[in-house]
Design a protein around this motif. Structure first.
Motif, mmCIF file in Angstrom:
data_model
loop_
_atom_site.group_PDB
_atom_site.id
_atom_site.type_symbol
_atom_site.label_atom_id
_atom_site.label_comp_id
_atom_site.label_asym_id
_atom_site.label_seq_id
_atom_site.Cartn_x
_atom_site.Cartn_y
_atom_site.Cartn_z
ATOM 1 N N HIS A 447 22.659 -42.784 -10.888
ATOM 2 C CA HIS A 447 21.968 -43.123 -12.141
ATOM 3 C C HIS A 447 20.852 -44.143 -11.931
ATOM 4 O O HIS A 447 20.325 -44.690 -12.893
ATOM 5 C CB HIS A 447 22.949 -43.608 -13.205
ATOM 6 C CG HIS A 447 22.560 -43.201 -14.594
ATOM 7 N ND1 HIS A 447 21.516 -43.776 -15.273
ATOM 8 C CD2 HIS A 447 23.056 -42.249 -15.414
ATOM 9 C CE1 HIS A 447 21.401 -43.231 -16.463
ATOM 10 N NE2 HIS A 447 22.321 -42.285 -16.568
ATOM 11 N N ILE A 448 20.511 -44.431 -10.679
ATOM 12 C CA ILE A 448 19.215 -45.051 -10.420
ATOM 13 C C ILE A 448 18.205 -43.921 -10.579
ATOM 14 O O ILE A 448 18.203 -42.959 -9.804
ATOM 15 C CB ILE A 448 19.165 -45.680 -9.020
ATOM 16 C CG1 ILE A 448 20.156 -46.847 -8.961
ATOM 17 C CG2 ILE A 448 17.749 -46.153 -8.677
ATOM 18 C CD1 ILE A 448 20.305 -47.465 -7.584
ATOM 19 N N LEU A 449 17.383 -43.973 -11.610
ATOM 20 C CA LEU A 449 16.680 -42.784 -12.082
ATOM 21 C C LEU A 449 15.677 -42.257 -11.072
ATOM 22 O O LEU A 449 15.423 -41.052 -11.035
ATOM 23 C CB LEU A 449 16.008 -43.082 -13.423
ATOM 24 C CG LEU A 449 16.983 -43.493 -14.547
ATOM 25 C CD1 LEU A 449 16.238 -43.674 -15.852
ATOM 26 C CD2 LEU A 449 18.114 -42.486 -14.699
ATOM 27 N N ARG A 450 15.113 -43.113 -10.243
ATOM 28 C CA ARG A 450 14.224 -42.636 -9.197
ATOM 29 C C ARG A 450 14.989 -41.728 -8.236
ATOM 30 O O ARG A 450 14.488 -40.701 -7.774
ATOM 31 C CB ARG A 450 13.627 -43.842 -8.436
ATOM 32 C CG ARG A 450 12.587 -43.478 -7.379
ATOM 33 C CD ARG A 450 13.197 -43.501 -5.984
ATOM 34 N NE ARG A 450 12.160 -43.482 -4.948
ATOM 35 C CZ ARG A 450 11.636 -42.370 -4.437
ATOM 36 N NH1 ARG A 450 12.037 -41.187 -4.870
ATOM 37 N NH2 ARG A 450 10.719 -42.435 -3.491
ATOM 38 N N HIS A 451 16.241 -42.063 -7.916
ATOM 39 C CA HIS A 451 17.061 -41.263 -7.021
ATOM 40 C C HIS A 451 17.468 -39.940 -7.677
ATOM 41 O O HIS A 451 17.424 -38.883 -7.043
ATOM 42 C CB HIS A 451 18.300 -42.046 -6.604
ATOM 43 C CG HIS A 451 17.995 -43.303 -5.864
ATOM 44 N ND1 HIS A 451 18.957 -44.252 -5.563
ATOM 45 C CD2 HIS A 451 16.829 -43.792 -5.346
ATOM 46 C CE1 HIS A 451 18.393 -45.257 -4.905
ATOM 47 N NE2 HIS A 451 17.105 -45.007 -4.771
#
Length: 481
Positions: A447-451
């Motif tokens: 949920h680290i949105l870049r990932h």
């Protein structure tokens, strides 16, 4: 924090398209360092009630203009307003229908993060809503009391859509708990976000994407929460793209955790600090005395996504406070512990870099896992590099251990999102629901949105027990406006 002049601020603000929430007043230019603007509480969204009792909540994704700092309004996105969205509140047993209209210039989705519901209603990347279209998912709320939230989930664009401002809380009630419950009075939502003003951010650049140095609470920069009761329940959501918050008070006071992502704890747990990664929620009860001021802060940690100390919001109490009931010793309505059967299936997931799970990037047409309905499984999440977290749609889980160590008591309740420290393995007891659909997947992802946008996501379907081997591992990719 680097200082910028007015001309520089206007230039970068126009590029970032950021704003304070929902029309809150700007911080006065004469006191740029002061916490003076009252934090706006997102309004409760009033539903319409059909003849059959169904509650219909109308949400419109739209562009708007808002103000973050002195210098003039800039473009933002929001639900039913220029930035963020209203709070949805429903009770266990309610039949709900969402009327989601897209007034943006591009397609998006709305995912009901933390809700137990059929896959076709989940709002993941397969339920895309085209510009001008309306999507009407519906389900019966059947889960314990919880603080969940809603946000976009279009694959490859989630980081940008959330950062622009599309997010809101979704509260589920399930009978009396003995906790503060007057919304906006002693039951207050706090949506935490960090923003970058210098330079304009690229949500897919760098290891983690956006890590900002300007903190917003409910979209308000350097805000104040005015308290009028002896105890306050704060429902805290980490709505940031990547930042981890280590929440503590400026005077190091103790407070109580009463709930996490997916429900209440069995009993309050006293702490002086809690940590949240993106997508996680926590419910706190804090005691106050009359006539005091205290800062809620995020402190530095040893993690690579916490990025230093920051004041978040100032809490100011009234000269006299209304009495609050004592904090219950036990919390009714807490979900029962998840019991893992002796021969439980074990699934292993390896987080590789920032764009793959088990060596594979996300493929919308590929089913990665097939799970029998109602199963309880053990999922082992191995992190091979820097910080990640892990969210599973539809389910509730409990953390069994982190590198063999049991979790802290305040994190031991039901969850749907968990921090996975660098070069560690987290084991989860995962409880799946009974909604079956072999052709429509749920997601699991960092949920680290870049990932997430870069491919650190997989798909699973829930099927009737005994039919797992009959399920196609390839599905057509199409939109459901």
């Amino acid at each position: 924090m680097r200082q910028i002049n007015r001309r520089q601020f206007l230039a970068v603000a126009a590029l970032t398209g950021l704003a304070s929430a929902c029309g809150s007043d700007p911080v006065p230019a004469a006191d740029p360092a002061g916490f003076r603007t009252e934090v706006r509480v997102p309004p409760l969204l009033k539903p319409s009630r059909g003849e059959d009792g169904t509650l219909t909540f109308a949400l419109t994704m739209r562009r708007g203009r808002s103000e973050l700092l002195p210098g003039g309004p800039v473009e933002t996105w929001g639900f039913n307003g220029p930035y963020l969205g209203p709070t949805i509140r429903a009770a266990r047993g309610d039949n709900v229908r969402m009327k989601v209209t897209n007034r943006l210039a591009e397609a998006s989705t709305v995912h009901w993060h933390g809700m137990r519901l059929p896959a076709e209603m989940d709002g993941g990347p397969h339920q895309q809503v085209e510009p001008g279209a309306t999507w009407t998912p519906h389900w019966t709320v059947d889960q314990p009391a919880t603080t969940s939230w809603y946000h976009p989930h279009p694959h490859g664009a989630t980081a940008r859509h959330v950062y622009r401002g599309l997010a809101g809380m979704f509260i589920v009630d399930d009978g009396p708990s003995g906790l503060p419950s007057r919304y906006g009075v002693d039951d207050i939502p706090l949506i935490l976000q960090d923003k970058v003003l210098d330079p304009a951010p690229d949500p897919l650049k760098g290891t983690f994407g956006i890590l900002g140095d300007h903190m917003l609470v409910n979209g308000t920069y350097r805000g104040v929460v005015n308290v009028r009761t002896e105890r306050v329940r704060f429902r805290v959501l980490n709505g940031s793209n990547a930042r981890m918050y280590h929440l503590t008070f400026g005077d190091n006071r103790a407070f109580h955790v009463v709930g996490g992502d997916a429900g209440l704890l069995a009993a309050p747990v006293e702490v002086d600090r809690v940590s949240l990664t993106p997508g996680e929620r926590v419910e706190l009860v804090v005691a106050f005395t009359a006539g005091e001021q205290v800062m809620l802060r995020t402190a530095s940690g040893s993690d690579d996504i916490d990025e230093g100390d920051h004041d978040l919001v100032k809490i100011v109490t009234a000269p006299s406070l209304s009495a609050s009931p004592p904090l219950p010793a036990r919390l009714p309505g807490a979900p029962a512990p998840i019991v893992v059967p002796p021969q439980a299936t074990v699934r292993r997931f390896r987080l590789n870099g920032h764009d793959a799970i088990n060596g594979k990037e996300m493929d919308m047409s590929r089913i990665d896992e097939v799970v029998p309905a109602g199963a309880v499984e053990i999922w082992e999440i191995e992190n091979t590099v820097y910080a990640h977290n892990f969210h599973i749609h539809e389910v509730a889980f409990q953390v069994l251990d982190v590198d063999g160590t049991k979790p802290a008591p305040w994190t031991a309740g039901h969850k749907d999102t968990v921090y996975v420290p660098p070069k560690s393995t987290v084991r989860l007891a995962v409880q799946f629901g009974d909604f079956t659909d072999p052709k429509t997947p749920y997601m699991y992802h960092c949920h680290i949105l870049r990932h997430e946008d870069s491919g650190m996501m997989g798909q699973f379907v829930i099927v009737q027990p005994g039919t797992e081997g009959q399920v196609s591992r390839t599905i057509p990719v199409h939109h459901h406006p």
